[in-house]
Design an enzyme around this catalytic site. Structure first.
Site, mmCIF file in Angstrom:
data_model
loop_
_atom_site.group_PDB
_atom_site.id
_atom_site.type_symbol
_atom_site.label_atom_id
_atom_site.label_comp_id
_atom_site.label_asym_id
_atom_site.label_seq_id
_atom_site.Cartn_x
_atom_site.Cartn_y
_atom_site.Cartn_z
ATOM 1 C CB SER A 147 -0.551 -0.340 0.615
ATOM 2 O OG SER A 147 -1.817 1.097 0.719
ATOM 3 C CD GLU B 197 -5.552 -3.859 -3.057
ATOM 4 O OE1 GLU B 197 -5.869 -3.876 -2.404
ATOM 5 O OE2 GLU B 197 -4.588 -4.796 -3.969
ATOM 6 C CG HIS C 121 -5.751 -2.566 0.653
ATOM 7 N ND1 HIS C 121 -4.943 -2.098 -0.185
ATOM 8 C CD2 HIS C 121 -5.106 -2.063 1.219
ATOM 9 C CE1 HIS C 121 -3.580 -1.538 -0.202
ATOM 10 N NE2 HIS C 121 -4.261 -1.034 1.008
#
Length: 545
Positions: free
Chosen positions: A246, A355, A450
């Protein structure tokens, strides 16, 4: 016993300061004797306990007890505390110490607003815990080595958290699992939010043409520390992989484009990922944001800004976000464009199947009319072509089509980014799609959310005791960790007993699916890929989220 150890630690490492008086000479002698006593005391304790030690440029460190063949050094300073006059300055060298410095507990997290409990699918093991302070530039080292000369591969992990949250001590980042596979694991802290990424015209003048990106400079300082010191932990400074997820992945791409980071790492891992679509804020815009931020705090000068309490600086106004800046120096150009990379290294990158599920409350929820509006708004002249692919006659159909659209967009973004990189790079790219659903709260809603691959990569399923993991989860974790350890060791995830993971090839739309049954698969159906290619060629922006 524990309390006594804390008293001794405080006595030796809080730098006992005696008040100046007419007896300065006597006080100096007392300081010298105290320092010598501390050195003997700590060295004796470390040796008596059989604790591992490592000598770095600043002094001698002692680790906690060895656990299952892995030694951990926690809370190791890699730069000076960025406080007072060092707030919003490039990181400075850490001070040396005398004697033995205990490295058996994590340093403070960098300034951030603490999150209590869970945040959507992110249960506590995904979040930072413990003290929060500006004095936070510490790293942690997990090593299976027993001494110098082992020359093991090294992974330097950059935490995610949207450049607002995160820490190298997050429970799922525990490096012991990868260390047992022969990897020296380093996790780092770096300055976040306004502390790490605020630009301002006065800072730019002070910095001779650039400001902001202090958090990225912290990461570079940590990589420099690794080059200088990792051999003391059995690591090989010529075999360093920089990795992150990320915001950590965005940092990896910024480091690939950072001239100051060139030569500090030799491979890269960007989990969620590449093709994110956010290349950084131009310096002029970041300076404007910094001026508004300072005005909101009532500060007119750098001295006034640096004098503000840290908690006050943490009060970022709604709608204002601090993140990496294209400043012309640390990051000279948009790091999401592969041609702007100055470090050409093997890269492992990918995304999860869901995600956006933890970030979008309406994820997977839609009516046919809402889906059509999304297609019209998103695809414009290509909306009719998109409508033929994402069709729905019921709310349930529309919800599934909406999820598929989000996933397909991320897959297209990743593959097209990799294709672009192949035009300027001689090094391989290995791309993946993570599809396994981690068991836990509302797993049907969040899917492969995610960051959900990370406990499997780090083999930290035990950090989530409330999740009903099965033997199948542990098998998948073994496989994921083996792929990652192989890549860290040799720049190629493939190895004995693992399904073959092909590298990305020009014009070949294939990606590796990771989960219960790892195997290569088409990136997208041909007509869907053509749609996204046409959209990108028409100037449309793609992203993972």
């Amino acid at each position: 016993m524990w309390k006594a150890r804390r008293v001794r630690r405080a006595f030796c490492f809080l730098d006992v300061r005696l008040k100046q008086s007419a007896q300065d000479q006597e006080n100096d002698m007392l300081r010298t004797l105290a320092a010598a006593a501390c050195a003997l005391l700590m060295a004796g304790q470390a040796q008596a306990a059989g604790l591992a030690q490592a000598r770095v440029a600043q002094g001698l460190l002692s680790a906690g007890p060895v656990e299952q063949g892995v030694t951990v050094f926690k809370g190791v300073p890699f730069a000076a505390p960025p406080v007072g006059p060092l707030r919003w300055r490039a990181p400075q060298a850490a001070a040396a110490w005398s004697g033995v410095r205990p490295a058996d507990r994590f340093g403070a997290n960098c300034m951030q607003k603490p999150i209590e409990g869970a945040l959507g699918p992110w249960t506590p093991e995904y979040l930072a815990h413990g003290d929060i302070s500006e004095d936070c530039l510490y790293l942690n080292v997990w090593t299976p080595a027993e001494g110098l000369g082992a020359k093991l591969p090294v992974m330097v992990w950059i935490p995610g958290g949207g450049f607002n949250q995160g820490s190298g001590s997050v429970p799922i980042y525990d490096g012991a699992g990868l260390a047992r596979r022969g990897v020296v694991v380093v996790t780092v802290n770096y300055r976040l939010n306004a502390f790490g990424f605020m630009a301002h015209p006065q800072l730019t003048a002070e910095g001779q043409g650039a400001s902001g990106n202090y958090g990225l400079q912290d990461q570079i300082a940590a990589l420099q520390w690794v080059q200088a010191n990792i051999a003391a932990f059995g690591g090989d400074p010529a075999r360093v992989t920089v990795a992150g997820q990320s915001a950590g992945a965005a940092s990896v791409h910024a480091l690939l484009a950072a001239p100051a980071a060139k030569g500090l790492f030799h491979q890269a891992i960007a989990q969620s990922g590449s093709g994110m679509g956010s290349g950084g804020t131009p310096l002029a815009k970041a300076e404007q944001d910094g001026v508004r931020f300072a005005e909101g705090l009532g500060a007119r000068t750098l001295a006034e800004l640096r004098a503000l309490p840290a908690d006050k600086v943490l009060e970022t106004p709604s709608g204002m976000r601090f993140a990496p800046i294209i400043d012309g120096r640390t990051v000279p150009a948009d790091p999401t464009r592969p041609g702007n990379a100055v470090s050409d290294v093997p890269l492992l990158t990918g995304l999860t199947a869901d995600e956006s599920s933890g970030m979008n409350r309406s994820y997977g929820k839609s009516t046919p009319a809402e889906l059509q509006t999304r297609l019209q708004t998103g695809f414009g002249a290509l909306a009719r072509q998109a409508g033929a692919i994402y069709r729905a006659s019921s709310d349930a159909d529309a919800g599934e089509a909406s999820k598929r659209l989000s996933r397909d967009r991320g897959l297209a973004a990743t593959w097209l980014w990799a294709q672009s990189r192949l035009q300027t790079s001689r090094q391989p790219v290995y791309a993946y799609l993570w599809t396994h659903v981690e068991p836990g709260p509302e797993e049907a809603r969040y899917g492969a959310f995610h960051s959900s691959e990370m406990p499997y990569v780090f083999q930290t399923l035990a950090a989530s005791p409330e999740r009903p993991f099965t033997q199948e989860d542990r098998r998948i974790s073994d496989q994921m960790a083996a792929y990652w350890a192989n890549f860290i060791a040799k720049g190629d995830p493939n190895g004995q007993g693992l399904p073959t993971w092909p590298k990305v090839r020009a014009g070949s739309p294939v990606i590796m699916e990771l989960g219960a049954r790892p195997a290569p698969r088409p990136v997208l159906e041909p007509e869907t890929l053509k749609l996204f290619q046409a959209y990108a060629e028409a100037g449309g922006g793609l992203s993972l989220f």
